[in-house]
Design a protein around this motif. Structure first.
Motif, mmCIF file in Angstrom:
data_model
loop_
_atom_site.group_PDB
_atom_site.id
_atom_site.type_symbol
_atom_site.label_atom_id
_atom_site.label_comp_id
_atom_site.label_asym_id
_atom_site.label_seq_id
_atom_site.Cartn_x
_atom_site.Cartn_y
_atom_site.Cartn_z
ATOM 1 N N PHE A 1 2.842 20.250 11.159
ATOM 2 C CA PHE A 1 2.106 19.141 10.550
ATOM 3 C C PHE A 1 0.644 19.248 10.952
ATOM 4 N N ASP A 2 -0.237 18.933 10.023
ATOM 5 C CA ASP A 2 -1.658 18.861 10.356
ATOM 6 C C ASP A 2 -1.973 17.547 11.041
ATOM 7 N N ALA A 3 -1.252 16.494 10.659
ATOM 8 C CA ALA A 3 -1.435 15.166 11.237
ATOM 9 C C ALA A 3 -0.226 14.325 10.842
ATOM 10 N N ALA A 4 -0.048 13.208 11.545
ATOM 11 C CA ALA A 4 1.085 12.332 11.250
ATOM 12 C C ALA A 4 0.679 10.873 11.394
ATOM 13 N N ASP B 1 -5.131 10.799 -1.928
ATOM 14 C CA ASP B 1 -6.468 10.437 -2.411
ATOM 15 C C ASP B 1 -7.563 10.890 -1.455
ATOM 16 N N HIS B 2 -7.199 11.105 -0.191
ATOM 17 C CA HIS B 2 -8.183 11.518 0.810
ATOM 18 C C HIS B 2 -8.003 12.970 1.228
ATOM 19 N N GLY B 3 -7.370 13.761 0.358
ATOM 20 C CA GLY B 3 -7.372 15.204 0.555
ATOM 21 C C GLY B 3 -6.095 15.846 1.069
ATOM 22 N N ALA B 4 -5.060 15.088 1.350
ATOM 23 C CA ALA B 4 -3.810 15.687 1.823
ATOM 24 C C ALA B 4 -3.123 16.399 0.663
ATOM 25 N N ALA B 5 -2.786 17.662 0.857
ATOM 26 C CA ALA B 5 -2.113 18.422 -0.193
ATOM 27 C C ALA B 5 -0.610 18.199 -0.150
ATOM 28 N N ASP B 6 -0.055 18.153 1.036
ATOM 29 C CA ASP B 6 1.382 17.969 1.216
ATOM 30 C C ASP B 6 1.609 16.741 2.081
ATOM 31 N N VAL B 7 2.450 15.851 1.625
ATOM 32 C CA VAL B 7 2.769 14.642 2.376
ATOM 33 C C VAL B 7 4.283 14.550 2.483
ATOM 34 N N THR B 8 4.783 14.418 3.695
ATOM 35 C CA THR B 8 6.214 14.268 3.919
ATOM 36 C C THR B 8 6.482 12.840 4.358
ATOM 37 N N ILE B 9 7.354 12.152 3.651
ATOM 38 C CA ILE B 9 7.724 10.776 3.982
ATOM 39 C C ILE B 9 9.172 10.790 4.464
ATOM 40 N N TYR C 1 -2.507 -3.545 7.377
ATOM 41 C CA TYR C 1 -3.771 -2.850 7.599
ATOM 42 C C TYR C 1 -4.333 -2.425 6.253
ATOM 43 N N SER C 2 -5.620 -2.165 6.262
ATOM 44 C CA SER C 2 -6.250 -1.691 5.028
ATOM 45 C C SER C 2 -6.146 -0.171 4.986
ATOM 46 N N GLY C 3 -6.250 0.360 3.803
ATOM 47 C CA GLY C 3 -6.250 1.813 3.657
ATOM 48 C C GLY C 3 -7.401 2.440 4.414
ATOM 49 N N ASP C 4 -8.546 1.780 4.397
ATOM 50 C CA ASP C 4 -9.708 2.299 5.120
ATOM 51 C C ASP C 4 -9.433 2.389 6.619
ATOM 52 N N ASP C 5 -8.755 1.382 7.182
ATOM 53 C CA ASP C 5 -8.425 1.404 8.611
ATOM 54 C C ASP C 5 -7.542 2.594 8.941
ATOM 55 N N LEU C 6 -6.538 2.830 8.119
ATOM 56 C CA LEU C 6 -5.614 3.920 8.373
ATOM 57 C C LEU C 6 -6.299 5.275 8.232
ATOM 58 N N ILE C 7 -7.051 5.465 7.178
ATOM 59 C CA ILE C 7 -7.749 6.733 6.964
ATOM 60 C C ILE C 7 -8.750 6.997 8.082
ATOM 61 N N MET D 1 0.853 -1.181 0.000
ATOM 62 C CA MET D 1 0.000 0.000 0.000
ATOM 63 C C MET D 1 0.889 1.231 0.000
ATOM 64 N N ASP D 2 0.557 2.182 -0.807
ATOM 65 C CA ASP D 2 1.303 3.420 -0.882
ATOM 66 C C ASP D 2 0.614 4.450 0.013
ATOM 67 N N VAL D 3 1.161 4.654 1.209
ATOM 68 C CA VAL D 3 0.540 5.539 2.193
ATOM 69 C C VAL D 3 0.481 6.968 1.674
ATOM 70 N N GLU D 4 1.526 7.397 0.983
ATOM 71 C CA GLU D 4 1.515 8.763 0.442
ATOM 72 C C GLU D 4 0.336 8.958 -0.508
ATOM 73 N N GLN D 5 0.146 8.033 -1.442
ATOM 74 C CA GLN D 5 -0.953 8.166 -2.388
ATOM 75 C C GLN D 5 -2.297 8.058 -1.684
ATOM 76 N N LEU D 6 -2.385 7.180 -0.712
ATOM 77 C CA LEU D 6 -3.614 7.030 0.061
ATOM 78 C C LEU D 6 -3.991 8.354 0.727
ATOM 79 N N CYS D 7 -3.006 9.020 1.337
ATOM 80 C CA CYS D 7 -3.265 10.310 1.985
ATOM 81 C C CYS D 7 -3.704 11.352 0.960
#
Length: 106
Positions: A33-36, A9-17, A87-93, A1-7
């Motif tokens: 950070f807005d969230a981590a 896809d759910h509205g994150a404009a900036d993602v820092t890995i 984990y599933s993407g849904d669980d993380l989101i 699962m690509d966490v960056e893309q998942l974030c």
């Protein structure tokens, strides 16, 4: 699962890995950070001190990890959700949304 893309896809404009804590730990962050989403170990180093700093700064976060000591996490961070791998993407989101106050815990 690509966490960056998942974030994204759910509205994150900036993602820092980061792959190692020293990439971010101790450095001045240009913006808050807005969230981590935090793995408990990065590059073989515990992220619990970093997580404590985020908590003191009021940054919502969740742990997403395959390696964990549930007693240590629960005693140090009883109010922080731990999403275990795999984990599933849904669980993380859902966990991030709850941490940010955008959803109620199931």
């Amino acid at each position: 699962m690509d966490v960056e893309q998942l974030c994204r896809d759910h509205g994150a404009a900036d993602v820092t890995i980061v792959r190692e804590l020293n990439e971010i730990d101790g450095q001045a962050r240009p913006t808050r950070f807005d969230a981590a989403v935090i793995d408990l170990m990065l590059g073989g180093v515990s992220t619990l001190d970093f997580a404590a700093r985020l908590r003191s700064e009021g940054v919502p976060f969740v742990f997403a990890s395959g390696c964990w000591d549930p007693d240590e996490v629960k005693s140090s961070f009883p109010d922080i959700r731990l999403v275990t791998k795999p984990y599933s993407g849904d669980d993380l989101i859902e966990a991030v949304a709850v941490a940010c106050g955008r959803a109620k815990a199931a």
